[in-house]
Design an enzyme around this catalytic site. Structure first.
Site, PDB file in Angstrom:
ATOM      1  N   GLU A 168       0.797  -1.233   0.000  1.00  0.00           N
ATOM      2  CA  GLU A 168       0.000   0.000   0.000  1.00  0.00           C
ATOM      3  C   GLU A 168       0.827   1.280   0.000  1.00  0.00           C
ATOM      4  O   GLU A 168       0.346   2.348   0.355  1.00  0.00           O
ATOM      5  CB  GLU A 168      -0.983   0.018   1.183  1.00  0.00           C
ATOM      6  N   TYR A 170       3.443   2.017   1.872  1.00  0.00           N
ATOM      7  CA  TYR A 170       4.033   2.399   3.143  1.00  0.00           C
ATOM      8  C   TYR A 170       5.555   2.140   3.129  1.00  0.00           C
ATOM      9  O   TYR A 170       6.125   1.765   2.113  1.00  0.00           O
ATOM     10  CB  TYR A 170       3.349   1.648   4.286  1.00  0.00           C
ATOM     11  N   ARG A 218       2.274  -8.657   4.459  1.00  0.00           N
ATOM     12  CA  ARG A 218       1.347  -8.127   3.445  1.00  0.00           C
ATOM     13  C   ARG A 218       2.184  -7.592   2.292  1.00  0.00           C
ATOM     14  O   ARG A 218       2.863  -6.572   2.415  1.00  0.00           O
ATOM     15  CB  ARG A 218       0.450  -7.039   4.026  1.00  0.00           C
ATOM     16  N   HIS A 256      -1.755   4.099  -1.695  1.00  0.00           N
ATOM     17  CA  HIS A 256      -2.768   5.093  -1.330  1.00  0.00           C
ATOM     18  C   HIS A 256      -2.793   6.271  -2.301  1.00  0.00           C
ATOM     19  O   HIS A 256      -3.806   6.957  -2.415  1.00  0.00           O
ATOM     20  CB  HIS A 256      -2.533   5.584   0.089  1.00  0.00           C
ATOM     21  N   GLN A 343     -18.178   5.850   4.079  1.00  0.00           N
ATOM     22  CA  GLN A 343     -18.646   7.098   4.677  1.00  0.00           C
ATOM     23  C   GLN A 343     -18.426   7.183   6.184  1.00  0.00           C
ATOM     24  O   GLN A 343     -18.234   8.279   6.722  1.00  0.00           O
ATOM     25  CB  GLN A 343     -20.122   7.313   4.353  1.00  0.00           C
TER      26      GLN A 343
END
Length: 677
Positions: A168, A170, A218, A256, A343
């Site tokens: 992701e 990181y 991961r 991201h 949301q």
């Protein structure tokens, strides 16, 4: 009892240090409670409930292994024995019910929101206001030691293992990927050098923990950024990690900062499964598949097809704490399915709010809402079958009240029913299925096509009313508003009126954007996996570096103009984590925007307006869709009050503004709690 439809999903699996009873991993997600030990009791109860609800293995939200790796000032970290002692309550709670839980070690690197962030280089991330400092060799070694110390402390705290966040975008991923690592020393250049950080972290951790401690990595399978990691390097790193003693590989999809949606509602189920399946064929340890898997039949299909050995889901466990128990006991239709809206989970995190769930307001808020039976049972009439009314009816019945639900239409669902017709929001229908199942199970009397009156309620002996009549579209007072080319958004979404070819959408709020996407994709859907991947330019096989190819957008050949009176950026008020997707969708589809205009009139030529310079212009169209706001539907309110009935107004009837299902569902719960006290 196990549902024979999901035999693979509920079969045990040996992970090495221990076995799990099923293939369900509750994946890591930040909750906003990790930062302060005063909230660890709530976290413990949250995870305990999910372990009881059938999660075979739980992974916590990300916790930094070093001070520089924190997500924010004061962000969660595992640095000292005092930290380990404070965490102890969490694994103990899970172990008490026979569950297993791992701590995720997440070093944010250049994604951190504080001035002391570090990375492979000094390249600033587009999602952080702070530039990172490039680490030297000694500083890298210190970060590696921090990972090992954090893992040792996690075992000391009682966790069953850790997940190392290596994807992701990181910290670790910032070293492994050629998209960012341009170092020329022993930590950069060749694939072996760029992978060195990941390998040395694993080695240090293995030396610091016992053989009983599970190690999950991961791994970024598809970076989804330009110049991302080629598949040959993904496979190479996977093999090296296994050789170093990693027990499980979890799939990581997208950075991201990637301009490709990976977890939002429009992403098809397990859209990136091909990459996971390809990895599983090459390694000897269990592999987990992830991203947009929210129903047991999807999970079972993935496992039985050999795509993966385990299924990682995060937000579905927010939506329903009993996801696994229901799936495993023949009650899959009763699962409150995650709709991928973001949301109340991811949007809350990026707004600095604690996480909860739109479809399940109990999530991480259990301490706020009593589930105790009502002190005194009432006969309650709930008027309106939208999600606010459905929530109120179910929660009232759960607490022992006699509930009658009145809906003037032929179907339950209200505005949510319309939302489910927007391409990419099809999963919204599962929320309605969940409520319908609960209504039936709880014995709520449902009255459809019912135009109820105060006199009828009095005659039926009902004195307490929950008014959940929702909203009606606001029709502006404009010359020509009754012209044949004018259509309300609800008429269009229901299918009462067919889409035109040259369309003006009046209003550029959430509904306006939904209508824009409906007009683009109702005839050219991108909800099937193949169409989605092509539309966004994704190579899920990994044949292209980073998983990106040239996108081939699919959309209807319509000329659409989104019009708004304000001069702010169109879509500025859309969801924090999904707004960019909706804006990009419309831009890709060629949708034009008119901002800062004043509407004049409508006639056979089209929509007349005054532009920002004061000039009168006409937008030549054959259809005008009204998305000009809503008004609370309160026709019954005065009569109910005059009749002396106790009235509680919720949802859109309480506040029309921009439609807010999260508030409506929460208010349904709150009114049930209040009436039960």
């Amino acid at each position: 009892m196990t549902d024979t439809a999901f035999t693979t999903l509920f079969s045990p699996l040996d992970l090495g240090p221990f076995s799990v009873s099923n293939r369900l991993i509750m994946g890591s997600m930040h909750t906003g409670l990790e930062e302060s030990p005063k909230h660890f009791g709530r976290l413990a109860a949250f995870f305990r409930q999910r372990a009881t609800g059938g999660a075979g293995l739980i992974i916590t939200g990300g916790v930094a292994p070093t001070d520089a790796g924190r997500a924010m000032p004061g962000g969660a970290a595992m640095l000292t024995e005092a930290d380990a002692e404070q965490h102890r309550i969490i694994p103990e709670a899970v172990h008490e019910v026979g569950g297993r839980i791992c701590l995720q070690l997440l070093h944010t690197g250049r994604y951190g929101f504080h001035p002391n962030i570090v990375s492979a280089t000094d390249a600033q991330a587009p999602i952080s206001p702070f530039p990172p400092r490039a680490l030297n060799d000694d500083e890298i070694q210190a970060e590696i030691e921090g990972f090992a110390r954090a893992a040792q402390l996690a075992e000391q705290a009682g966790y069953d293992g850790i997940e190392i966040m290596g994807s992701e975008g990181y910290f670790i991923n910032q070293f492994t990927s050629p998209a960012l690592n341009r170092r020329t020393d022993d930590w950069g250049g060749s694939a072996e050098n760029r992978q060195r950080l990941a390998i040395e972290i694993v080695r240090a951790i293995k030396a610091a923990v016992s053989d009983r401690f599970l190690l999950i990595f991961r791994l970024s399978l598809l970076d989804l950024v330009p110049n991302g990691t080629p598949w040959s390097e993904v496979e190479q790193l996977a093999h090296r990690l296994v050789e170093e003693g990693v027990h499980v590989l979890n799939s990581g999809i997208g950075w991201h900062e990637s301009r490709v949606p990976t977890i939002a509602s429009m992403v098809p189920a397990a859209a990136f499964r091909e990459a996971t399946a390809k990895l599983r064929q090459t390694v000897s340890v269990p592999v987990a598949v992830t991203n947009r898997i929210n129903r047991p039949e999807q999970a079972e299909d993935l496992l039985s097809a050999g795509t993966a050995d385990l299924v990682t889901m995060a937000r579905p466990w927010l939506a329903d704490a009993d996801w696994g128990r229901k799936a495993g006991t023949g009650k899959a239709d009763e699962i409150n399915v995650c709709i991928g809206c973001n949301q109340a989970c991811l949007d809350h995190i990026f707004q600095g709010k604690p996480v909860t769930c739109l479809v399940n307001p109990y999530a991480l808020q259990e301490d706020r809402y009593s589930r105790q039976p009502a002190v005194q049972s009432r006969r309650v009439a709930v008027i309106g079958g939208g999600v606010g009314g459905l929530s109120a009816a179910v929660e009232l019945a759960e607490r022992g009240h006699e509930v009658h639900l009145y809906e003037r239409g032929a179907q339950l669902g209200g505005q949510f029913l319309l939302a489910a017709r927007v391409p990419g929001k099809e999963d919204y229908r599962y929320t309605l299925r969940y409520y319908e199942q609960r209504l039936q199970h709880l014995g709520v009397s449902v009255h459809l096509n019912a135009e109820v009156t105060p006199e009828q309620l009095q005659a039926a002996g009902q004195h307490t009313v929950v008014l959940a009549t929702g909203v009606r579209p606001r029709v502006p007072d404009l010359p020509g508003i009754d012209h044949g080319m004018v259509v309300r958004y609800d008429q269009l979404l229901r299918g009462d009126r067919a889409p035109g070819t040259r369309i003006a959408v009046m209003g550029a709020g959430g509904i306006g954007f939904d209508v824009g996407e409906f007009l683009l994709h109702c005839d050219a859907p991108v909800t099937a996996t193949e169409a989605f991947l092509s539309h966004w330019g994704i190579d899920a096989s990994g044949a292209n570096p980073g998983g990106l190819i040239h996108p081939q957008p699919q959309h209807a050949a319509r000329k659409i103009t989104l019009c708004q009176r304000s001069d702010e950026k169109p879509g500025k008020r859309l969801g924090k984590t999904t707004g960019w997707i909706h804006r990009l969708q419309l831009r890709t589809g060629g949708v034009q925007h008119l901002t800062g205009i004043q509407y004049e009139r409508i006639d056979d030529q089209g929509l007349w307006y005054t532009d920002a310079r004061g000039d009168s212009r006409c937008l030549a169209v054959d259809q005008i869709v009204l998305c000009t706001g809503q008004e609370s539907e309160l026709t019954l309110q005065d009569g109910l009050l005059r009749a002396g009935l106790e009235v509680h107004t919720i949802g859109g009837a309480d506040k029309a503004a921009e439609l807010d299902a999260k508030r409506a569902i929460r208010q349904g719960l709150e009114v049930a709690v209040a009436l039960s006290a």
